[in-house]
Write a protein that holds these residues in place. Structure first.
Motif, PDB file in Angstrom:
ATOM      1  N   ALA A  97      13.398 -34.375 -66.723  1.00  0.00           N
ATOM      2  CA  ALA A  97      12.045 -34.199 -67.247  1.00  0.00           C
ATOM      3  C   ALA A  97      11.203 -33.311 -66.334  1.00  0.00           C
ATOM      4  CB  ALA A  97      11.382 -35.565 -67.418  1.00  0.00           C
ATOM      5  N   SER A  98      11.421 -33.404 -65.035  1.00  0.00           N
ATOM      6  CA  SER A  98      10.661 -32.587 -64.089  1.00  0.00           C
ATOM      7  C   SER A  98      10.982 -31.110 -64.254  1.00  0.00           C
ATOM      8  CB  SER A  98      10.948 -33.037 -62.658  1.00  0.00           C
ATOM      9  OG  SER A  98      10.532 -34.375 -62.463  1.00  0.00           O
ATOM     10  N   LEU A  99      12.224 -30.795 -64.587  1.00  0.00           N
ATOM     11  CA  LEU A  99      12.567 -29.401 -64.870  1.00  0.00           C
ATOM     12  C   LEU A  99      11.787 -28.889 -66.076  1.00  0.00           C
ATOM     13  CD1 LEU A  99      16.446 -29.269 -64.322  1.00  0.00           C
ATOM     14  CD2 LEU A  99      14.668 -28.228 -62.913  1.00  0.00           C
ATOM     15  N   MET A 100      11.662 -29.717 -67.100  1.00  0.00           N
ATOM     16  CA  MET A 100      10.903 -29.308 -68.280  1.00  0.00           C
ATOM     17  C   MET A 100       9.418 -29.142 -67.940  1.00  0.00           C
ATOM     18  SD  MET A 100      13.159 -28.941 -70.603  1.00  0.00           S
ATOM     19  CE  MET A 100      14.197 -28.358 -69.248  1.00  0.00           C
ATOM     20  N   LEU A 101       8.873 -30.065 -67.161  1.00  0.00           N
ATOM     21  CA  LEU A 101       7.473 -29.937 -66.758  1.00  0.00           C
ATOM     22  C   LEU A 101       7.259 -28.666 -65.938  1.00  0.00           C
ATOM     23  CD1 LEU A 101       6.643 -33.625 -65.736  1.00  0.00           C
ATOM     24  CD2 LEU A 101       5.668 -32.353 -67.657  1.00  0.00           C
ATOM     25  N   THR A 102       8.238 -28.323 -65.131  1.00  0.00           N
ATOM     26  CA  THR A 102       8.140 -27.094 -64.337  1.00  0.00           C
ATOM     27  C   THR A 102       8.052 -25.875 -65.244  1.00  0.00           C
ATOM     28  OG1 THR A 102       9.354 -28.075 -62.492  1.00  0.00           O
ATOM     29  CG2 THR A 102       9.311 -25.669 -62.613  1.00  0.00           C
ATOM     30  N   LEU A 103       8.886 -25.833 -66.270  1.00  0.00           N
ATOM     31  CA  LEU A 103       8.895 -24.691 -67.184  1.00  0.00           C
ATOM     32  C   LEU A 103       7.571 -24.534 -67.915  1.00  0.00           C
ATOM     33  CD1 LEU A 103      12.461 -24.936 -68.759  1.00  0.00           C
ATOM     34  CD2 LEU A 103      11.609 -23.133 -67.276  1.00  0.00           C
ATOM     35  N   PHE A 104       6.968 -25.649 -68.312  1.00  0.00           N
ATOM     36  CA  PHE A 104       5.792 -25.576 -69.173  1.00  0.00           C
ATOM     37  C   PHE A 104       4.468 -25.620 -68.405  1.00  0.00           C
ATOM     38  CE2 PHE A 104       8.993 -27.186 -72.203  1.00  0.00           C
ATOM     39  CZ  PHE A 104       8.842 -26.240 -73.211  1.00  0.00           C
ATOM     40  N   CYS A 105       4.473 -26.143 -67.184  1.00  0.00           N
ATOM     41  CA  CYS A 105       3.204 -26.362 -66.483  1.00  0.00           C
ATOM     42  C   CYS A 105       3.074 -25.613 -65.168  1.00  0.00           C
ATOM     43  CB  CYS A 105       3.005 -27.862 -66.226  1.00  0.00           C
ATOM     44  SG  CYS A 105       2.917 -28.882 -67.718  1.00  0.00           S
ATOM     45  N   LEU A 106       4.155 -25.390 -64.464  1.00  0.00           N
ATOM     46  CA  LEU A 106       4.072 -24.771 -63.149  1.00  0.00           C
ATOM     47  C   LEU A 106       4.201 -23.258 -63.258  1.00  0.00           C
ATOM     48  CD1 LEU A 106       4.416 -27.706 -62.249  1.00  0.00           C
ATOM     49  CD2 LEU A 106       5.922 -26.905 -60.432  1.00  0.00           C
ATOM     50  N   PRO A 107       3.544 -22.515 -62.367  1.00  0.00           N
ATOM     51  CA  PRO A 107       3.674 -21.049 -62.388  1.00  0.00           C
ATOM     52  C   PRO A 107       5.106 -20.621 -62.095  1.00  0.00           C
ATOM     53  CG  PRO A 107       2.550 -21.778 -60.399  1.00  0.00           C
ATOM     54  CD  PRO A 107       2.648 -22.965 -61.287  1.00  0.00           C
ATOM     55  N   ARG A 108       5.452 -19.455 -62.579  1.00  0.00           N
ATOM     56  CA  ARG A 108       6.832 -18.979 -62.452  1.00  0.00           C
ATOM     57  C   ARG A 108       7.298 -18.899 -60.996  1.00  0.00           C
ATOM     58  NH1 ARG A 108      10.263 -16.519 -65.990  1.00  0.00           N
ATOM     59  NH2 ARG A 108      11.936 -15.267 -65.091  1.00  0.00           N
ATOM     60  N   TRP A 336       7.827 -41.582 -62.192  1.00  0.00           N
ATOM     61  CA  TRP A 336       7.112 -40.788 -63.193  1.00  0.00           C
ATOM     62  C   TRP A 336       5.751 -40.297 -62.713  1.00  0.00           C
ATOM     63  CZ3 TRP A 336       9.175 -38.377 -66.993  1.00  0.00           C
ATOM     64  CH2 TRP A 336      10.242 -38.905 -67.712  1.00  0.00           C
ATOM     65  N   TYR A 337       5.052 -41.052 -61.853  1.00  0.00           N
ATOM     66  CA  TYR A 337       3.642 -40.724 -61.606  1.00  0.00           C
ATOM     67  C   TYR A 337       3.475 -39.386 -60.889  1.00  0.00           C
ATOM     68  CZ  TYR A 337       2.935 -41.399 -56.538  1.00  0.00           C
ATOM     69  OH  TYR A 337       2.927 -41.240 -55.173  1.00  0.00           O
ATOM     70  N   TRP A 338       4.346 -39.096 -59.918  1.00  0.00           N
ATOM     71  CA  TRP A 338       4.170 -37.878 -59.122  1.00  0.00           C
ATOM     72  C   TRP A 338       4.373 -36.608 -59.945  1.00  0.00           C
ATOM     73  CZ3 TRP A 338       3.135 -37.569 -53.706  1.00  0.00           C
ATOM     74  CH2 TRP A 338       3.218 -36.280 -53.183  1.00  0.00           C
ATOM     75  N   PRO A 339       5.477 -36.451 -60.696  1.00  0.00           N
ATOM     76  CA  PRO A 339       5.635 -35.216 -61.491  1.00  0.00           C
ATOM     77  C   PRO A 339       4.498 -34.994 -62.476  1.00  0.00           C
ATOM     78  CG  PRO A 339       7.705 -36.431 -61.393  1.00  0.00           C
ATOM     79  CD  PRO A 339       6.654 -37.328 -60.821  1.00  0.00           C
ATOM     80  N   LEU A 340       4.011 -36.076 -63.088  1.00  0.00           N
ATOM     81  CA  LEU A 340       2.922 -35.915 -64.050  1.00  0.00           C
ATOM     82  C   LEU A 340       1.642 -35.455 -63.359  1.00  0.00           C
ATOM     83  CD1 LEU A 340       3.407 -38.989 -66.427  1.00  0.00           C
ATOM     84  CD2 LEU A 340       4.181 -36.631 -66.733  1.00  0.00           C
ATOM     85  N   PHE A 409      19.339 -23.799 -63.245  1.00  0.00           N
ATOM     86  CA  PHE A 409      17.922 -23.471 -63.350  1.00  0.00           C
ATOM     87  C   PHE A 409      17.607 -22.208 -62.557  1.00  0.00           C
ATOM     88  CE2 PHE A 409      13.346 -24.260 -62.592  1.00  0.00           C
ATOM     89  CZ  PHE A 409      12.959 -24.554 -63.888  1.00  0.00           C
ATOM     90  N   GLN A 410      18.244 -22.074 -61.393  1.00  0.00           N
ATOM     91  CA  GLN A 410      18.070 -20.867 -60.591  1.00  0.00           C
ATOM     92  C   GLN A 410      18.571 -19.631 -61.329  1.00  0.00           C
ATOM     93  OE1 GLN A 410      16.780 -20.519 -57.557  1.00  0.00           O
ATOM     94  NE2 GLN A 410      16.498 -22.632 -56.926  1.00  0.00           N
ATOM     95  N   LEU A 411      19.737 -19.757 -61.940  1.00  0.00           N
ATOM     96  CA  LEU A 411      20.392 -18.591 -62.525  1.00  0.00           C
ATOM     97  C   LEU A 411      19.777 -18.165 -63.847  1.00  0.00           C
ATOM     98  CD1 LEU A 411      24.109 -19.565 -61.806  1.00  0.00           C
ATOM     99  CD2 LEU A 411      22.701 -17.935 -60.548  1.00  0.00           C
TER     100      LEU A 411
END
Length: 733
Positions: A97-108, A336-340, A409-411
């Motif tokens: 789930a954190s990988l998905m949050l990274t894609l949608f919420c974190l800068p590239r 769950w709390y930290w990634p959110l 995810f890196q590649l």
């Protein structure tokens, strides 16, 4: 988080469960959540981790010793299978789930970092990765790793990998030597581990608190403390009711006091960690007092009083239904709390307490669903009938999947950076002339500040600007040419390796020597050298100041390497081609004296004295020296923060006074003040001119992280640096 993180709430006395510990875990996780979301007056909620560590050591060791007493053996396969069944499915789910949050919420610019964090989390070594990066794992914000809280799982995972093997080995040795009770040798071993680990924690906290906070060896004593309580189980049940009550309330006061008083950066863990750890130990001991059963003790059978609920201590409160309900879900809630919160910070900026409460509500909902549909079915369903070897084979796929997911995810989402091949001519101490990158700033940067930067409105932070150069998502790659030309090595080295810029044939040689902070000035010095036909030679080394100092580094090899590098560069400077001018600067480094790490005013004085001694020696050798005052140190990663808050740039500011006090600038000024032939060149007025350091000035991102200028902004400082150097050279004639 730990192997017995969430025992079932409301368990009965026949199974010897400690409902008071379930309630204590609930209070610890609530404190963690409130601190993370910035809600309430609980700055020290991070000590909840210490509570978990002590409880984990108690329950795990009690379980192992109880199995030994019941069966005369310890099944390692069974132990590891129970851990896998309880912990890995939920951890793997949150990683995905954190990988998905990274894609949608974190800068590239954060994606590659998250991929490596997932890989390290899957291998249970994220705590060491974060320690090497000096990463913060106290309070989540837009710049922290979305998986930073997995550091605690890394600590417990590493400990529990070897803990049962250690106990089994000691118990087997005791049996072979006909010991009456294996608990004696076990208790002695655990005590030695605790004492050594605590001493190491105190020593590391004084010199390197970030690494001490995240390290396995500096946290092991807390798990060993809990283990010692489990081994003392029979003696604890003999404590009087009155003593148990006093211990319980004293322990509760210690834990609550730690939550209310402790603050990040207050010298924690070290001695301060004793407060929450011993408080937790007192609650554990009091819960077993008056004949109540200790966890894992085989005497806790039918007819025993319900553990942790009798008496006049805090145990009735801890055993209350609300705390039992929270305690039953605290493991998924912690995950769950930290990634959110990190995702919300990255997406919406700094959160108000009400917004933080909403995020925590989402974490609670996900924790409930995870507990009901993932944890409980795997723990109690048909898979519970699998043999330990089957569970381990299936469980081994989960960390493997995390490692594979991090690599993929890196590649797939981040274009790999092509490494720069090393020049064949770049031998140990050779000098070569790399081809500079022609770069003209596309925005004015420091030029907008005019002649009086401190009075200019252009340096005052604003929320929005028309454009930002470089793109904040690529800020980490806006580096001086010395990185691309392999003139700034990836690791500290001892060889005096110089790179030449400007006019190679010129007799006017200017040398720049220092660490990464010195390297930040290369773009401006390149432009000056080319315009004035200087021969610019760089001697740069990561994590090594060009100073003769008694450093307090993480290992003696670094100290020795830096010392030899300084000697080698010094030998080059006093050789036949002495420079017309030496420019130097460095970041702030921890100091030691007599083998002890220095702190506070003693460290400041020792640093200034070391600088003074170094620079006076250089001028005595007829080497004109100019010290570039260290840049202000920000409280956040500017590139990441600006990328996450392009329309609220004021969320990325740092107070000027605090930023200046953090670096080495004050020590440099104190050292130069007593030297006649050393000049201090201070351009911080054009880097942080206002009361708060603006992240963007003149359309240019000032910092690429928290302490290194972007190459683009450094280049816009060229006219100011050139003018200051001209004045210094004229006055020296």
């Amino acid at each position: 988080m730990e192997t017995e993180f969430q025992p079932r709430a409301g368990t009965d006395s026949r199974r010897g469960r400690r409902t008071d510990l379930t309630g204590l875990r609930a209070l610890a996780i609530v404190a963690l959540l409130l601190t993370g979301a910035g809600i309430g007056f609980v700055p020290g909620g991070f000590v909840g981790i210490d509570v978990f560590f002590v409880i984990s050591g108690f329950l795990v060791t009690g379980s192992l010793v109880g199995e030994w007493r019941r069966t005369g053996r310890i099944s390692l396969l069974g132990f590891y299978a129970r851990r896998v069944r309880r912990l890995l499915p939920t951890a793997a789910l949150v990683l995905a789930a954190s990988l998905m949050l990274t894609l949608f919420c974190l800068p590239r610019g954060r994606w590659a970092e998250t991929g490596w964090d997932v890989l390290a989390s899957g291998l249970s070594v994220l705590n060491w990765r974060l320690a090497d990066q000096n990463a913060a794992a106290f309070v989540p914000d837009a710049a922290t790793s979305i998986l930073a809280h997995y550091w605690a799982l890394g600590v417990t995972g590493q400990v529990l990998l070897v803990w049962p093997v250690l106990l089994l080995g000691i118990a087997g040795w005791a049996v072979r030597h006909r010991a009456r009770d294996v608990r004696g040798p076990l208790l002695l071993t655990v005590g030695l581990v605790a004492v050594c680990s605590f001493a190491w924690s105190v020593q590391r906290t004084a010199g390197d608190p970030e690494r001490a906070f995240l390290g396995t060896t500096t946290r092991l004593w807390e798990l060993a403390l809990g283990a010692a309580l489990a081994l003392l189980g029979a003696r604890l049940t003999g404590l009087s009711h009155r003593l148990g009550t006093v211990l319980g309330w004293a322990g509760a006061a210690a834990v609550v006091g730690a939550v209310l008083v402790m603050r990040p950066g207050s010298g924690f863990p070290g001695y301060l960690a004793l407060l929450p750890a011993l408080g937790t130990a007192a609650i554990i001991a009091s819960g077993a007092a008056g004949g109540r059963a200790a966890a894992g003790d085989s005497t806790a059978g039918e007819g025993s009083a319900r553990p942790g609920t009798a008496g006049g201590g805090p145990h009735r409160i801890l055993a209350s239904r609300p705390l039992q309900a929270v305690g039953a879900h605290c493991y998924p809630l912690y995950l769950w709390y930290w990634p959110l919160l990190v995702a919300a910070h990255a997406r919406f900026g700094e959160l108000r307490p009400a917004a933080g409460a909403v995020v925590l509500g989402g974490a609670a909902l996900l924790a409930f669903l995870t507990h009901r549909y993932v944890e409980t079915p795997i723990r109690d369903g048909r898979r519970y009938a699998w043999s330990p070897s089957q569970v381990l084979r299936a469980g081994g796929l989960l960390p493997a999947a995390a490692v594979l997911g991090g690599l993929l995810f890196q590649l797939t989402v981040w274009p790999p950076v092509q490494p720069t091949p090393r020049s064949a001519a770049a031998s140990a101490s050779a000098r070569f002339t790399p081809t500079p990158t022609p770069a003209t700033p596309t925005a004015p940067g420091a030029a907008v500040l005019g002649r009086s930067p401190r009075d200019s409105r252009a340096g005052v932070p604003v929320d929005r600007v028309r454009s930002i150069t470089p793109n904040p998502q690529d800020a980490a790659q806006d580096l001086p040419d010395v990185y691309r030309h392999d003139c700034f090595p990836a690791a500290s080295g001892e060889n005096a390796r110089g790179c030449v810029y400007g006019d190679r044939t010129s007799t006017h040689t200017v040398v720049l020597a220092g660490d990464g902070h010195a390297a930040s000035w290369v773009p401006a010095l390149q432009s000056i050298a080319e315009a004035k036909r200087w021969r610019l030679v760089t001697y740069l080394n990561p994590n090594c100041p060009f100073l003769k100092l008694p450093l307090d580094a993480r290992d003696e090899r670094t100290v020795a390497t830096c010392a030899r590098w300084y000697d080698n560069v010094h030998a080059e400077l006093i050789g036949p081609e002495r420079p017309k001018l030496l420019l130097t600067t460095s970041s702030r480094y921890p100091m030691r004296r007599g083998g002890q790490a220095l702190t506070g005013a003693d460290a400041d004085e020792a640093l200034a004295e070391g600088m003074r001694r170094t620079w006076s020696g250089l001028t005595a050798a007829r080497i004109p020296t100019v010290v570039l005052r260290d840049v202000p140190i920000l409280g956040t990663n500017s590139g990441m923060c600006v990328s996450a808050n392009p329309k609220r740039l004021t969320r990325c500011v740092t107070g000027r006074s605090a930023a200046l006090a953090t670096g080495a600038g004050a020590a440099q000024a104190a050292a130069v003040d007593k030297l006649d032939r050393v000049s201090l060149l201070d351009l911080n007025g054009a880097i942080c001119p206002a009361r708060e350091c603006a992240p963007v000035i003149g359309g240019v991102l000032v910092y690429r992280d928290s302490q290194h200028l972007t190459a683009t902004y450094a280049r816009t400082l060229t006219p100011r640096l050139r003018g200051a150097l001209d004045r210094i050279l004229r006055s020296a004639q």
